[in-house]
Design a protein around this motif. Sequence first.
Motif, PDB file in Angstrom:
ATOM      1  N   SER A  99      40.427  55.391   3.908  1.00 34.24           N
ATOM      2  CA  SER A  99      39.914  56.417   4.821  1.00 34.24           C
ATOM      3  C   SER A  99      41.040  57.229   5.443  1.00 34.24           C
ATOM      4  O   SER A  99      40.784  58.150   6.214  1.00 34.24           O
ATOM      5  CB  SER A  99      39.117  55.725   5.935  1.00 34.24           C
ATOM      6  OG  SER A  99      39.949  54.795   6.612  1.00 34.24           O
TER       7      SER A  99
ATOM      8  N   PHE B 460      38.621  54.004  12.513  1.00 32.30           N
ATOM      9  CA  PHE B 460      37.961  52.703  12.393  1.00 32.30           C
ATOM     10  C   PHE B 460      38.871  51.667  11.741  1.00 32.30           C
ATOM     11  O   PHE B 460      38.871  50.495  12.089  1.00 32.30           O
ATOM     12  CB  PHE B 460      36.678  52.836  11.568  1.00 32.30           C
ATOM     13  CG  PHE B 460      35.714  53.842  12.129  1.00 32.30           C
ATOM     14  CD1 PHE B 460      35.218  53.695  13.423  1.00 32.30           C
ATOM     15  CD2 PHE B 460      35.312  54.939  11.383  1.00 32.30           C
ATOM     16  CE1 PHE B 460      34.323  54.611  13.945  1.00 32.30           C
ATOM     17  CE2 PHE B 460      34.419  55.863  11.901  1.00 32.30           C
ATOM     18  CZ  PHE B 460      33.919  55.709  13.187  1.00 32.30           C
ATOM     19  N   VAL B 558      30.995  45.945  12.828  1.00 37.13           N
ATOM     20  CA  VAL B 558      30.355  47.260  12.676  1.00 37.13           C
ATOM     21  C   VAL B 558      31.320  48.369  13.058  1.00 37.13           C
ATOM     22  O   VAL B 558      31.429  49.390  12.381  1.00 37.13           O
ATOM     23  CB  VAL B 558      29.058  47.321  13.516  1.00 37.13           C
ATOM     24  CG1 VAL B 558      28.547  48.750  13.600  1.00 37.13           C
ATOM     25  CG2 VAL B 558      27.998  46.421  12.910  1.00 37.13           C
ATOM     26  N   LEU B 559      32.068  48.139  14.143  1.00 41.38           N
ATOM     27  CA  LEU B 559      33.031  49.157  14.583  1.00 41.38           C
ATOM     28  C   LEU B 559      34.179  49.343  13.592  1.00 41.38           C
ATOM     29  O   LEU B 559      34.754  50.417  13.482  1.00 41.38           O
ATOM     30  CB  LEU B 559      33.642  48.743  15.922  1.00 41.38           C
ATOM     31  CG  LEU B 559      32.879  49.129  17.167  1.00 41.38           C
ATOM     32  CD1 LEU B 559      33.585  48.566  18.388  1.00 41.38           C
ATOM     33  CD2 LEU B 559      32.774  50.637  17.266  1.00 41.38           C
ATOM     34  N   VAL B 562      32.463  48.433   8.644  1.00 44.71           N
ATOM     35  CA  VAL B 562      31.183  49.080   8.317  1.00 44.71           C
ATOM     36  C   VAL B 562      31.253  50.565   8.637  1.00 44.71           C
ATOM     37  O   VAL B 562      30.889  51.426   7.823  1.00 44.71           O
ATOM     38  CB  VAL B 562      30.023  48.391   9.070  1.00 44.71           C
ATOM     39  CG1 VAL B 562      28.733  49.162   8.858  1.00 44.71           C
ATOM     40  CG2 VAL B 562      29.874  46.950   8.601  1.00 44.71           C
ATOM     41  N   ALA B 563      31.769  50.897   9.826  1.00 45.61           N
ATOM     42  CA  ALA B 563      31.883  52.310  10.210  1.00 45.61           C
ATOM     43  C   ALA B 563      32.808  53.049   9.251  1.00 45.61           C
ATOM     44  O   ALA B 563      32.543  54.192   8.862  1.00 45.61           O
ATOM     45  CB  ALA B 563      32.404  52.412  11.638  1.00 45.61           C
ATOM     46  N   GLU B 564      33.874  52.386   8.821  1.00 44.80           N
ATOM     47  CA  GLU B 564      34.812  53.045   7.907  1.00 44.80           C
ATOM     48  C   GLU B 564      34.132  53.335   6.575  1.00 44.80           C
ATOM     49  O   GLU B 564      34.292  54.420   6.003  1.00 44.80           O
ATOM     50  CB  GLU B 564      36.044  52.162   7.694  1.00 44.80           C
ATOM     51  CG  GLU B 564      37.156  52.866   6.921  1.00 44.80           C
ATOM     52  CD  GLU B 564      38.263  51.911   6.478  1.00 44.80           C
ATOM     53  OE1 GLU B 564      38.205  50.714   6.821  1.00 44.80           O
ATOM     54  OE2 GLU B 564      39.165  52.379   5.772  1.00 44.80           O
ATOM     55  N   HIS B 565      33.350  52.363   6.102  1.00 46.54           N
ATOM     56  CA  HIS B 565      32.642  52.578   4.840  1.00 46.54           C
ATOM     57  C   HIS B 565      31.672  53.756   4.955  1.00 46.54           C
ATOM     58  O   HIS B 565      31.615  54.623   4.083  1.00 46.54           O
ATOM     59  CB  HIS B 565      31.882  51.318   4.432  1.00 46.54           C
ATOM     60  CG  HIS B 565      30.980  51.531   3.258  1.00 46.54           C
ATOM     61  ND1 HIS B 565      31.445  51.579   1.972  1.00 46.54           N
ATOM     62  CD2 HIS B 565      29.642  51.749   3.181  1.00 46.54           C
ATOM     63  CE1 HIS B 565      30.436  51.806   1.144  1.00 46.54           C
ATOM     64  NE2 HIS B 565      29.335  51.907   1.847  1.00 46.54           N
ATOM     65  N   LEU B 566      30.918  53.777   6.065  1.00 47.63           N
ATOM     66  CA  LEU B 566      29.936  54.861   6.232  1.00 47.63           C
ATOM     67  C   LEU B 566      30.632  56.214   6.302  1.00 47.63           C
ATOM     68  O   LEU B 566      30.160  57.207   5.747  1.00 47.63           O
ATOM     69  CB  LEU B 566      29.101  54.611   7.485  1.00 47.63           C
ATOM     70  CG  LEU B 566      28.180  53.379   7.393  1.00 47.63           C
ATOM     71  CD1 LEU B 566      27.453  53.154   8.704  1.00 47.63           C
ATOM     72  CD2 LEU B 566      27.192  53.526   6.252  1.00 47.63           C
ATOM     73  N   SER B 567      31.779  56.275   6.974  1.00 47.70           N
ATOM     74  CA  SER B 567      32.473  57.559   7.088  1.00 47.70           C
ATOM     75  C   SER B 567      32.984  58.007   5.723  1.00 47.70           C
ATOM     76  O   SER B 567      33.030  59.201   5.426  1.00 47.70           O
ATOM     77  CB  SER B 567      33.621  57.450   8.091  1.00 47.70           C
ATOM     78  OG  SER B 567      34.675  56.696   7.546  1.00 47.70           O
TER      79      SER B 567
END
Lengths: 199, 571
Positions: A99, B460, B558-559, B562-567
């Motif tokens: 990312s 994240f 989640v923070l 998971v958040a990194e994957h979603l972004s």
Amino acid sequence: MNDPMPTQALQDRIGLRAPLLFVVVILVVFGLLYSLAGTAMGRVLFPAQATGSLIEHDGRVVGSALVAQPFADARYFQPRPSAANYDPMAAAGSNLARSNPDLRKRVDAAIAAVAARDGIAPSAVPMELVTQSGGGLDPHLTPAGARVQVARVAKARGLDPAIVQQAVDAATETPQFGLMGQPRVNVLHLNLALDARQR
Amino acid sequence: MIEALLVLALAIGLGWPLGRYLAAVMRGAPMRGDRLFDWIERPFYRLLGTDPRRGMSWRGYAKAFALSNLVVGGLVWGLFMTQAWLPLNPDAIPNLRWDTALHTMVSFLTNTNQQHYSGQAQLSYLSQMVGIVGLQMATPMMGLALVVATLRALMGGRQAMQHGSDPASTAGSEADVGNYWADVVRGGLRFLLPLCLLWSVLLTSQGVPSTLQGGPIATPVDASAGMTQQKLPLGPVAPMVAIKQLGTNGGGWYGPNSSVPLENPTPFSNLLETLALILIPVAVAFMVGPFTGRRKFTALVFGSMLLMSVLSTGTGIVLEGHTASAAAPLLMEGKEVRFGANASALWATLTTQTSNGSVNAMHDSLAPLTGLVTLGNMLVNAIWGGIGCGLQQFIVYLLLAVFLAGLMTGRTPELFGRKIEAREVRLLSLLILLQPLALLGFTALTLALPQFTDNSNPGFHGISQVFYEYTSAFANNGSGFEGLGDATYWWNLTCSLVLALGRYPALIVPLAVAASLARKRHAPEGPGSLHIETPTFALTTIAVIVILTLLQFMPVLVLGPVAEHLSLAAH
């Protein structure tokens, strides 16, 4: 505690003598003697591998088959980019997350550079040519990573591309025992083979 | 995928006989080779002033464990700070700074091998061979000793385990849980050391260095590339890599561990090293049956661990190479061509299931959800787990599951005929609470102090990096999101504390609980008792594990990953 018989038989008084001498067992037998024994056995049974798989040329050590080194001249196949600048003493990966915008930028720039260098479409650039390996010393390319460089190397050396491709094929290692790992080309071996052919 | 199946088949095929052999070693049963080993061991026992046949109570055992750790730790700490003046230092390496030396010592003493230094540049051959390898060989056997003592106590002590004795006869007295010195020495000499020598030679055959000479300086072929000299660090690497992999240690000779070709040169060496990640933890699960005389107990332990392992490994391999965020070209960042993505994901999941912590690809650059799987493995820390510690942690979950199942079915919670009561559950609850307190406390504190964090990634993933470091320390794993600038006073000192918190209570509290059970009256198991050696109960235990460990860390997971994957998936 109610029954004195079994507790008496237990040796619960731990002085300093046992722990202090135990250290000797740990550090000398488990550490030093084991290391020396393993090293001696390896050294005797597999002398070349035990000393770093070194490659000598005219009596000089030119490198190790297991450590990538930088190549810049167009006559040479180029290895994967290295986060450690190919210095084994500083071996490291980039440790950039997928990312991370910096990683995106760096890879995009590398794709453009490889595409221009080898005259191929950006979408045809194999991914290991634009990513940094775990330790920065990966000595291998995939067969595709070598193939895209064949035309450039052949031109710079004044050789028929078919002959260079033959050298690539000869340097390609298949999966070990037919099932483990990926097919791969050792860049240093390949470059030395091409140099030897033109001497 | 073929590598995953091969590793699993070999681990089970070799782990079975090894487990039976290990049980015989730890029981002190007569065996082939006794004459040779007795001849080596007898002088040790005389030197230590101990009779190997005489046992200790849990207090004496824990005291011997603690004292031996203190003494060895002090000496190794001193060694790291004085290595420049000692022999076997051909590359003239300077002393380690006191805090890095402290962290390195604690990290290796706790079987963690978290590294805030780079071995090839910062440790002399003497430090590596004596300090690092000595601890790598001794600490897994200490963990094994503690779990073996706990198993003895669960069975009512050594007298009660002898054939034909009445388990009720020992009630009220302190159980004999074994002799600590003999347990460590026997396990080390008869089991671990021979296996490591074999692995060391096999690894050298593939190209892992084993020499005492200093590293040569090569002259690279293409001078126009700007590098005129390339220093090739060598050394007695193979014996160290063997014990690093086999002993759930994980600390490599070279900084980037088994991704460096000199430490892991070929796909075959990679198979050997991947197999070594889980071989002994699997053997320990197989040891339980022959050691306690309850074969179904092995089925429960092995079955539960295998199920969790297969689920975690399969998920990891799929997530790493075959999802949206796994797309080319970033897939190969931090990975090696000779292994490829699947073998790297296999290693990443197994190294976190077993508290090993060595790596063959950089975990910072894995797909975010693969990072989630590795974090989950370390939070559970009993899917195989470290040698000894994994089974010890599993016993904690087992005792809690028995207690909860007892409450749910309205039966007295009993394990092997002895009641689990408030005292035991209170001790176990404290142990369970320690994990979130330490991990979430230090993660929050560090994130609140950005001048100390020094992470290499924004957003994240930065949260994941910090949480991963403490999770890895507490699980005594040792892998890392290595972009963290962690050779600082803050990281060295806080991680040292978390390392110790993750090791000592987790090994000693279950022993104390088991000894407390052993003092109770034994009631024969009948149709009215809870049968734990069944698939239903195995699933109950797994459910308890998921609820206890994963759910309490849901917010931070989640923070982070998971958040990194979603972004990433949103792009």
